[in-house]
Design an enzyme around this catalytic site. Structure first.
Site, PDB file in Angstrom:
ATOM      1  N   TYR A  51       0.887  -1.132   0.014  1.00  0.00           N
ATOM      2  CA  TYR A  51      -0.083  -0.009  -0.098  1.00  0.00           C
ATOM      3  C   TYR A  51       0.973   1.362  -0.126  1.00  0.00           C
ATOM      4  O   TYR A  51       0.354   2.377  -0.188  1.00  0.00           O
ATOM      5  CB  TYR A  51      -1.087  -0.047   1.007  1.00  0.00           C
ATOM      6  CG  TYR A  51      -1.911  -1.365   1.328  1.00  0.00           C
ATOM      7  CD1 TYR A  51      -2.211  -2.107   0.445  1.00  0.00           C
ATOM      8  CD2 TYR A  51      -2.656  -1.328   2.491  1.00  0.00           C
ATOM      9  CE1 TYR A  51      -2.931  -3.359   0.524  1.00  0.00           C
ATOM     10  CE2 TYR A  51      -3.180  -2.542   2.546  1.00  0.00           C
ATOM     11  CZ  TYR A  51      -3.458  -3.337   1.742  1.00  0.00           C
ATOM     12  OH  TYR A  51      -4.323  -4.420   1.795  1.00  0.00           O
ATOM     13  N   HIS A 114       0.695 -11.980   2.282  1.00  0.00           N
ATOM     14  CA  HIS A 114      -0.432 -11.339   1.627  1.00  0.00           C
ATOM     15  C   HIS A 114      -1.137 -12.217   0.742  1.00  0.00           C
ATOM     16  O   HIS A 114      -2.334 -12.317   0.502  1.00  0.00           O
ATOM     17  CB  HIS A 114       0.372 -10.088   0.786  1.00  0.00           C
ATOM     18  CG  HIS A 114      -0.849  -9.115   0.632  1.00  0.00           C
ATOM     19  ND1 HIS A 114      -0.300  -7.649   0.707  1.00  0.00           N
ATOM     20  CD2 HIS A 114      -2.132  -9.058   0.324  1.00  0.00           C
ATOM     21  CE1 HIS A 114      -1.382  -6.805   0.494  1.00  0.00           C
ATOM     22  NE2 HIS A 114      -2.470  -7.874   0.327  1.00  0.00           N
ATOM     23  N   LEU A 196     -17.268  -4.301   2.352  1.00  0.00           N
ATOM     24  CA  LEU A 196     -18.416  -3.703   1.345  1.00  0.00           C
ATOM     25  C   LEU A 196     -18.121  -3.898  -0.198  1.00  0.00           C
ATOM     26  O   LEU A 196     -18.691  -3.182  -0.908  1.00  0.00           O
ATOM     27  CB  LEU A 196     -18.363  -2.117   1.635  1.00  0.00           C
ATOM     28  CG  LEU A 196     -18.268  -1.649   3.163  1.00  0.00           C
ATOM     29  CD1 LEU A 196     -18.071  -0.181   3.275  1.00  0.00           C
ATOM     30  CD2 LEU A 196     -19.281  -1.799   3.633  1.00  0.00           C
ATOM     31  N   ILE A 234     -12.588  -4.939   8.274  1.00  0.00           N
ATOM     32  CA  ILE A 234     -11.565  -3.884   8.201  1.00  0.00           C
ATOM     33  C   ILE A 234     -11.985  -2.767   7.056  1.00  0.00           C
ATOM     34  O   ILE A 234     -11.211  -2.760   6.063  1.00  0.00           O
ATOM     35  CB  ILE A 234     -10.123  -4.211   7.935  1.00  0.00           C
ATOM     36  CG1 ILE A 234     -10.002  -5.369   6.811  1.00  0.00           C
ATOM     37  CG2 ILE A 234      -9.572  -4.672   9.209  1.00  0.00           C
ATOM     38  CD1 ILE A 234      -8.630  -5.557   6.607  1.00  0.00           C
ATOM     39  N   LYS A 236     -12.500   0.170   4.455  1.00  0.00           N
ATOM     40  CA  LYS A 236     -11.735   1.554   4.123  1.00  0.00           C
ATOM     41  C   LYS A 236     -12.578   2.600   3.991  1.00  0.00           C
ATOM     42  O   LYS A 236     -13.488   2.244   3.307  1.00  0.00           O
ATOM     43  CB  LYS A 236     -10.793   1.384   2.889  1.00  0.00           C
ATOM     44  CG  LYS A 236     -10.181   2.597   2.457  1.00  0.00           C
ATOM     45  CD  LYS A 236     -10.573   2.947   1.142  1.00  0.00           C
ATOM     46  CE  LYS A 236      -9.904   4.185   0.745  1.00  0.00           C
ATOM     47  NZ  LYS A 236     -10.335   4.504  -0.618  1.00  0.00           N
ATOM     48  N   ARG A 242     -17.363   9.066   7.078  1.00  0.00           N
ATOM     49  CA  ARG A 242     -17.664   7.605   6.736  1.00  0.00           C
ATOM     50  C   ARG A 242     -16.822   6.695   7.749  1.00  0.00           C
ATOM     51  O   ARG A 242     -17.392   5.543   8.081  1.00  0.00           O
ATOM     52  CB  ARG A 242     -17.207   7.228   5.424  1.00  0.00           C
ATOM     53  CG  ARG A 242     -18.146   7.631   4.189  1.00  0.00           C
ATOM     54  CD  ARG A 242     -17.566   7.274   3.038  1.00  0.00           C
ATOM     55  NE  ARG A 242     -18.665   7.669   2.060  1.00  0.00           N
ATOM     56  CZ  ARG A 242     -18.565   7.497   0.668  1.00  0.00           C
ATOM     57  NH1 ARG A 242     -17.288   7.077  -0.010  1.00  0.00           N
ATOM     58  NH2 ARG A 242     -19.406   7.736  -0.139  1.00  0.00           N
ATOM     59  N   ASN A 246     -19.069   4.100   9.653  1.00  0.00           N
ATOM     60  CA  ASN A 246     -18.697   2.548   9.842  1.00  0.00           C
ATOM     61  C   ASN A 246     -18.383   2.056  11.208  1.00  0.00           C
ATOM     62  O   ASN A 246     -18.535   0.904  11.222  1.00  0.00           O
ATOM     63  CB  ASN A 246     -17.490   2.349   8.942  1.00  0.00           C
ATOM     64  CG  ASN A 246     -17.866   2.380   7.417  1.00  0.00           C
ATOM     65  OD1 ASN A 246     -18.937   2.692   7.060  1.00  0.00           O
ATOM     66  ND2 ASN A 246     -16.812   2.674   6.432  1.00  0.00           N
TER      67      ASN A 246
HETATM   68  N1  LIG Z   1      -5.236  -9.056   2.280  1.00  0.00           N
HETATM   69  C1  LIG Z   1      -5.765  -8.563   0.926  1.00  0.00           C
HETATM   70  O1  LIG Z   1      -5.446  -9.193  -0.080  1.00  0.00           O
HETATM   71  C2  LIG Z   1      -6.561  -7.529   0.981  1.00  0.00           C
HETATM   72  C3  LIG Z   1      -6.821  -6.573   2.063  1.00  0.00           C
HETATM   73  N2  LIG Z   1      -7.711  -5.506   1.866  1.00  0.00           N
HETATM   74  C4  LIG Z   1      -7.685  -4.679   3.279  1.00  0.00           C
HETATM   75  O2  LIG Z   1      -9.227  -4.559   3.419  1.00  0.00           O
HETATM   76  C5  LIG Z   1      -9.663  -3.278   3.488  1.00  0.00           C
HETATM   77  C6  LIG Z   1     -10.955  -2.882   3.032  1.00  0.00           C
HETATM   78  O3  LIG Z   1     -11.044  -3.388   1.741  1.00  0.00           O
HETATM   79  P1  LIG Z   1     -11.302  -2.248   0.342  1.00  0.00           P
HETATM   80  O4  LIG Z   1     -10.773  -3.161  -1.017  1.00  0.00           O
HETATM   81  O5  LIG Z   1     -10.499  -0.950   0.814  1.00  0.00           O
HETATM   82  O6  LIG Z   1     -12.770  -2.401   0.318  1.00  0.00           O
HETATM   83  P2  LIG Z   1     -14.043  -1.781   1.054  1.00  0.00           P
HETATM   84  O7  LIG Z   1     -15.037  -2.957   1.062  1.00  0.00           O
HETATM   85  O8  LIG Z   1     -13.532  -1.555   2.572  1.00  0.00           O
HETATM   86  O9  LIG Z   1     -14.666  -0.757   0.170  1.00  0.00           O
HETATM   87  C7  LIG Z   1     -14.050   0.408   0.466  1.00  0.00           C
HETATM   88  C8  LIG Z   1     -14.927   1.374  -0.371  1.00  0.00           C
HETATM   89  O10 LIG Z   1     -16.306   1.681   0.001  1.00  0.00           O
HETATM   90  C9  LIG Z   1     -16.382   2.998   0.308  1.00  0.00           C
HETATM   91  N3  LIG Z   1     -16.840   3.174   1.674  1.00  0.00           N
HETATM   92  C10 LIG Z   1     -16.370   2.908   2.824  1.00  0.00           C
HETATM   93  N4  LIG Z   1     -17.310   3.273   3.762  1.00  0.00           N
HETATM   94  C11 LIG Z   1     -18.325   3.778   3.146  1.00  0.00           C
HETATM   95  C12 LIG Z   1     -19.558   4.144   3.482  1.00  0.00           C
HETATM   96  N5  LIG Z   1     -19.956   4.141   4.851  1.00  0.00           N
HETATM   97  N6  LIG Z   1     -20.779   4.555   2.680  1.00  0.00           N
HETATM   98  C13 LIG Z   1     -20.344   4.715   1.204  1.00  0.00           C
HETATM   99  N7  LIG Z   1     -19.313   4.015   0.682  1.00  0.00           N
HETATM  100  C14 LIG Z   1     -18.240   3.666   1.659  1.00  0.00           C
HETATM  101  C15 LIG Z   1     -15.050   3.399   0.335  1.00  0.00           C
HETATM  102  O11 LIG Z   1     -15.125   5.158  -0.268  1.00  0.00           O
HETATM  103  P3  LIG Z   1     -14.101   6.089   0.125  1.00  0.00           P
HETATM  104  O12 LIG Z   1     -12.713   5.785   0.143  1.00  0.00           O
HETATM  105  O13 LIG Z   1     -14.257   7.261  -0.981  1.00  0.00           O
HETATM  106  O14 LIG Z   1     -14.742   6.771   1.377  1.00  0.00           O
HETATM  107  C16 LIG Z   1     -14.164   2.790  -0.685  1.00  0.00           C
HETATM  108  O15 LIG Z   1     -14.492   3.123  -2.194  1.00  0.00           O
HETATM  109  C17 LIG Z   1      -8.289  -2.334   2.477  1.00  0.00           C
HETATM  110  O16 LIG Z   1      -8.538  -0.951   2.666  1.00  0.00           O
HETATM  111  C18 LIG Z   1      -7.163  -3.376   2.912  1.00  0.00           C
HETATM  112  O17 LIG Z   1      -6.727  -2.784   4.192  1.00  0.00           O
HETATM  113  C19 LIG Z   1      -8.291  -5.255   0.803  1.00  0.00           C
HETATM  114  C20 LIG Z   1      -8.016  -5.894  -0.358  1.00  0.00           C
HETATM  115  C21 LIG Z   1      -7.109  -6.965  -0.483  1.00  0.00           C
HETATM  116  O1  LIG Z   2      -5.400  -4.507  -1.249  1.00  0.00           O
HETATM  117  C1  LIG Z   2      -4.913  -5.824  -1.352  1.00  0.00           C
HETATM  118  O2  LIG Z   2      -4.260  -6.150  -0.331  1.00  0.00           O
HETATM  119  C2  LIG Z   2      -4.654  -6.318  -2.405  1.00  0.00           C
HETATM  120  O3  LIG Z   2      -3.785  -7.146  -2.514  1.00  0.00           O
HETATM  121  C3  LIG Z   2      -5.568  -6.374  -3.429  1.00  0.00           C
HETATM  122  O4  LIG Z   2      -6.201  -5.196  -3.708  1.00  0.00           O
HETATM  123  C4  LIG Z   2      -5.300  -6.951  -4.685  1.00  0.00           C
HETATM  124  O5  LIG Z   2      -4.216  -6.575  -5.285  1.00  0.00           O
HETATM  125  C5  LIG Z   2      -6.468  -6.885  -5.698  1.00  0.00           C
HETATM  126  O6  LIG Z   2      -7.481  -7.561  -5.369  1.00  0.00           O
HETATM  127  C6  LIG Z   2      -6.580  -6.061  -6.791  1.00  0.00           C
HETATM  128  O7  LIG Z   2      -7.871  -6.295  -7.280  1.00  0.00           O
END
Ligand SMILES: NC(=O)C1=CN([C@@H]2O[C@H](COP(=O)(O)OP(=O)(O)OC[C@H]3O[C@@H](n4cnc5c(N)ncnc54)[C@H](OP(=O)(O)O)[C@@H]3O)[C@@H](O)[C@H]2O)C=CC1
Ligand SMILES: O=C(O)C(=O)[C@@H](O)[C@H](O)C(=O)CO
Length: 279
Positions: A51, A114, A196, A234, A236, A242, A246
């Site tokens: 990240y 990861h 989400l 978790i 974001k 927001r 959340n």
């Molecule tokens: N281990 C792995 O491989 C992965 C881990 N992760 C982790 O999981 C976390 C969360 O997943 P992520 O992919 O970010 O997706 P999320 O499902 O948390 O969704 C995030 C999106 O939802 C929007 N959002 C958040 N809260 C609200 C709300 N109350 N109302 C409307 N829209 C909302 C955000 O908008 P905005 O930002 O504009 O507020 C953003 O566009 C990541 O940040 C990361 O830490 C994610 C992907 C892969």
């Molecule tokens: O966010 C993370 O931690 C990821 O590994 C993912 O976002 C991953 O790269 C992915 O799913 C891209 O669509």
């Protein structure tokens, strides 16, 4: 505001059931947003080497937990992860040192692989490095992400420390019932990433109906569903409003009818990558 409850990992370490994820939070914003999340009551932050925002995350945690700060370091859980280009025993130890340096912390609370990257076929060696860090006291708990049952079974057979968590994509459109069952059986907590579905399910008509009936937002209903299932979650978010919205999911309940209606939404929809294909 109700406090975020803790859950206990299989080695006794406690972690907030709701944490703040920072994928796609720009490095320049990470200090401010993580500070706001900590101020709002989040006590768990999920970052990763990928990240490119560990420095801002660490600065926010150090400021909140340092001299004169409102929190104790022991009360905050910082998660980071070893990226796919650092698999293997030695490379993982080097990647860990780099992450710790960027965070500027004495230790990492939860260090995760990861992705299993099955084609590299190095996740056992990578996990052995996590075990070394754990035994050396440089991390308080270790675990994995995106491990399918086959990866998990092989890891459990070949290594000693049972992962504390398996962090996988999980939301109403991808409920991961098999992964959750295998995790549960092994004493591994399921942590939901993209809880989400990256915002994709916020217009789902069933969720809209349940949310309207409760006077809550769809995001709150979905996060509440995760909490009632026992997931660590978790989300974001990029604004203080927001982040707080959340968090405000501990003063209402979904009844059996709402839980059953959400259970029926499972459709195998991935918003992110498929673990079998990431290498
Ligand atoms: N281990 C792995 O491989 C992965 C881990 N992760 C982790 O999981 C976390 C969360 O997943 P992520 O992919 O970010 O997706 P999320 O499902 O948390 O969704 C995030 C999106 O939802 C929007 N959002 C958040 N809260 C609200 C709300 N109350 N109302 C409307 N829209 C909302 C955000 O908008 P905005 O930002 O504009 O507020 C953003 O566009 C990541 O940040 C990361 O830490 C994610 C992907 C892969
Ligand atoms: O966010 C993370 O931690 C990821 O590994 C993912 O976002 C991953 O790269 C992915 O799913 C891209 O669509």
């Amino acid at each position: 505001m109700r406090q975020v409850p803790n859950v206990t990992l299989n080695n006794g370490v406690e972690i907030g059931q709701l944490g703040y994820g920072v994928y796609k939070v720009p490095a320049a914003d990470s200090f401010a947003l993580v500070s706001q999340a900590l101020e709002a009551g989040y006590r768990s932050i999920d970052t990763a080497a990928l990240y490119a925002n560990e420095a801002g995350v660490g600065r926010a945690v150090r400021q909140a937990t340092g001299d004169g700060g409102p929190l104790s370091r022991e009360g905050v859980v910082v998660t980071t992860k070893v990226w796919n280009d650092s698999h293997g025993f030695d490379r993982t130890l080097t990647a860990f040192d780099e992450s710790l340096h960027k965070l500027g912390l004495e230790y990492v609370d939860l260090y995760l692989i990861h992705w299993p990257c099955p084609e590299q076929d190095l996740y056992i060696q990578t996990y052995r490095a996590l075990e070394r860090l754990y035994h050396d006291g440089r991390v308080r708990a270790i675990g994995v992400c995106n491990f399918e049952p086959e990866h998990l079974r092989r890891l459990l057979d070949a290594t000693d420390v049972v992962p504390a968590v398996n962090q996988v994509e999980l939301h109403p459109w991808l409920q991961q019932n098999e992964v959750r069952a295998v995790n549960r059986e092994a004493g591994i907590l399921t942590e939901a990433w993209s809880p989400l579905a990256r915002g994709q399910l916020l217009t789902d008509p069933v969720l809209l109906r349940i949310a309207a009936g409760l006077g809550r937002s769809v995001a709150q209903v979905v996060l509440r569903w995760h909490i009632q299932l026992g997931n660590i979650v978790i989300p974001k978010a990029s604004s203080p409003a927001r982040i707080r919205e959340n968090r405000d999911i501990f003063d209402f309940q979904l009844d059996d009818g709402a839980m059953a209606a959400i259970a029926a939404l499972d459709r195998g929809h991935r918003s992110g990558s498929d673990p079998g294909r990431v290498n």
